[in-house]
Scaffold this active site. Structure first.
Site, mmCIF file in Angstrom:
data_model
loop_
_atom_site.group_PDB
_atom_site.id
_atom_site.type_symbol
_atom_site.label_atom_id
_atom_site.label_comp_id
_atom_site.label_asym_id
_atom_site.label_seq_id
_atom_site.Cartn_x
_atom_site.Cartn_y
_atom_site.Cartn_z
ATOM 1 N N ASP A 218 -1.051 -1.504 16.710
ATOM 2 C CA ASP A 218 0.195 -1.237 17.123
ATOM 3 C C ASP A 218 0.595 0.184 16.703
ATOM 4 O OD1 ASP A 218 0.161 -4.002 17.427
ATOM 5 O OD2 ASP A 218 1.958 -4.378 16.260
ATOM 6 N N HIS B 69 12.355 -3.817 20.049
ATOM 7 C CA HIS B 69 11.389 -3.033 19.843
ATOM 8 C C HIS B 69 10.082 -3.583 20.791
ATOM 9 C CE1 HIS B 69 9.985 -6.125 16.832
ATOM 10 N NE2 HIS B 69 8.825 -6.044 17.350
ATOM 11 N N LYS C 157 -0.073 -8.818 22.074
ATOM 12 C CA LYS C 157 0.633 -9.867 21.584
ATOM 13 C C LYS C 157 2.061 -10.077 21.295
ATOM 14 C CE LYS C 157 0.300 -7.340 17.202
ATOM 15 N NZ LYS C 157 1.735 -7.344 16.761
ATOM 16 N N CYS D 213 1.902 -6.616 10.710
ATOM 17 C CA CYS D 213 0.683 -6.736 11.748
ATOM 18 C C CYS D 213 -0.704 -6.414 11.144
ATOM 19 C CB CYS D 213 1.089 -6.070 13.045
ATOM 20 S SG CYS D 213 2.696 -7.066 13.690
HETATM 21 C C1 VGL Z 1 5.561 -5.491 13.702
HETATM 22 C C2 VGL Z 1 7.552 -6.078 12.836
HETATM 23 C C3 VGL Z 1 7.839 -6.785 14.190
HETATM 24 C C4 VGL Z 1 4.227 -4.668 13.187
HETATM 25 C C5 VGL Z 1 5.676 -6.166 14.957
HETATM 26 O O1 VGL Z 1 3.758 -4.193 14.085
HETATM 27 O O2 VGL Z 1 3.863 -5.062 11.940
HETATM 28 N N1 VGL Z 1 6.445 -5.773 12.605
HETATM 29 N N2 VGL Z 1 6.849 -6.674 15.125
HETATM 30 ZN ZN ZN Z 2 7.072 -7.215 17.203
#
Ligand code: VGL
Ligand code: ZN
Length: 193
Positions: free
Chosen positions: A16, A70, A95, A140
């Site tokens: 991410d 987000h 995802k 994540c």
């Molecule tokens: C994530 C919070 C919400 C991450 C993704 O990538 O860690 N955290 N969505």
């Molecule tokens: Zn997320």
């Protein structure tokens, strides 16, 4: 002669590395962008590079009371950070597309109902060792590492290649401790050469 070891591959999983998780983004993680040069520098040491993308529909359940909006699909916030070198990325894993279920791990959704392509892809490529870095350490990255251990990979967490959300002060250190307790090998990027 069985040349087994030569077919075993090492993969780097970049979790991410998207604008919304970096300073200026809607779910900005402190120093999130500091890991991008590490991601760029490490890629050439691996047989395969895989990157995950948090990839939500605009009505995603996690936006209701958990997280700010987000990583909405096809928006600037869900793009990779502009400094990320994407030329060597072999596969992108999306995802969090199900409106009703979040997905922290790059392998499964949070209810373990659906698997992404990641495990099948890595196994088809004979990947046995997975090196993980990215955002966020306590979400994540953590859940991806824990699933990877369960799926039989030898898992390395590149600690300085991660930054966390840290809603509570100990969340990031607790996440690292939990990963270590479950068999993840915690290393620093300079150990990779
Ligand atoms: C994530 C919070 C919400 C991450 C993704 O990538 O860690 N955290 N969505
Ligand atoms: Zn997320």
């Amino acid at each position: 002669m069985i040349v087994e070891s030569s077919s075993k591959k090492k993969a780097l999983l970049l979790v991410d590395l998207q604008n919304d998780f970096c300073p200026g983004g809607s779910l900005a993680i402190a120093e999130g962008d500091a890991v991008i040069p590490i991601a760029n520098q490490l890629q050439s040491y691996f047989d395969l590079v895989v990157a995950s993308k948090d990839w939500h529909p605009k009505n995603h359940t996690s936006f209701v009371d958990l997280w700010p909006i987000h990583c909405v699909q096809h928006t600037a916030g869900s793009d990779f950070h502009e400094s990320l070198d994407t030329a060597r990325i072999d596969k992108i894993i999306f995802k969090g597309m199900d409106e009703a279920i979040d997905s922290y791990s790059a392998f499964f959704d949070n209810e373990h109902l659906r698997k992404t392509e990641l495990d099948d892809y890595l196994k088809s490529e004979n990947v046995t060792e997975l090196y993980v870095m990215g955002l966020a350490t306590d979400y994540c990255v953590k859940y991806s590492c824990l699933d990877a251990v369960k799926l039989g990979y030898k898992v390395y967490l590149i600690e300085d290649g991660c930054r966390g959300v840290g809603l509570k002060p100990n969340d990031i250190s607790d996440a690292i401790e939990e990963m270590r307790n479950r068999g993840v090998i915690v290393i620093q990027s300079k150990e990779i050469r």
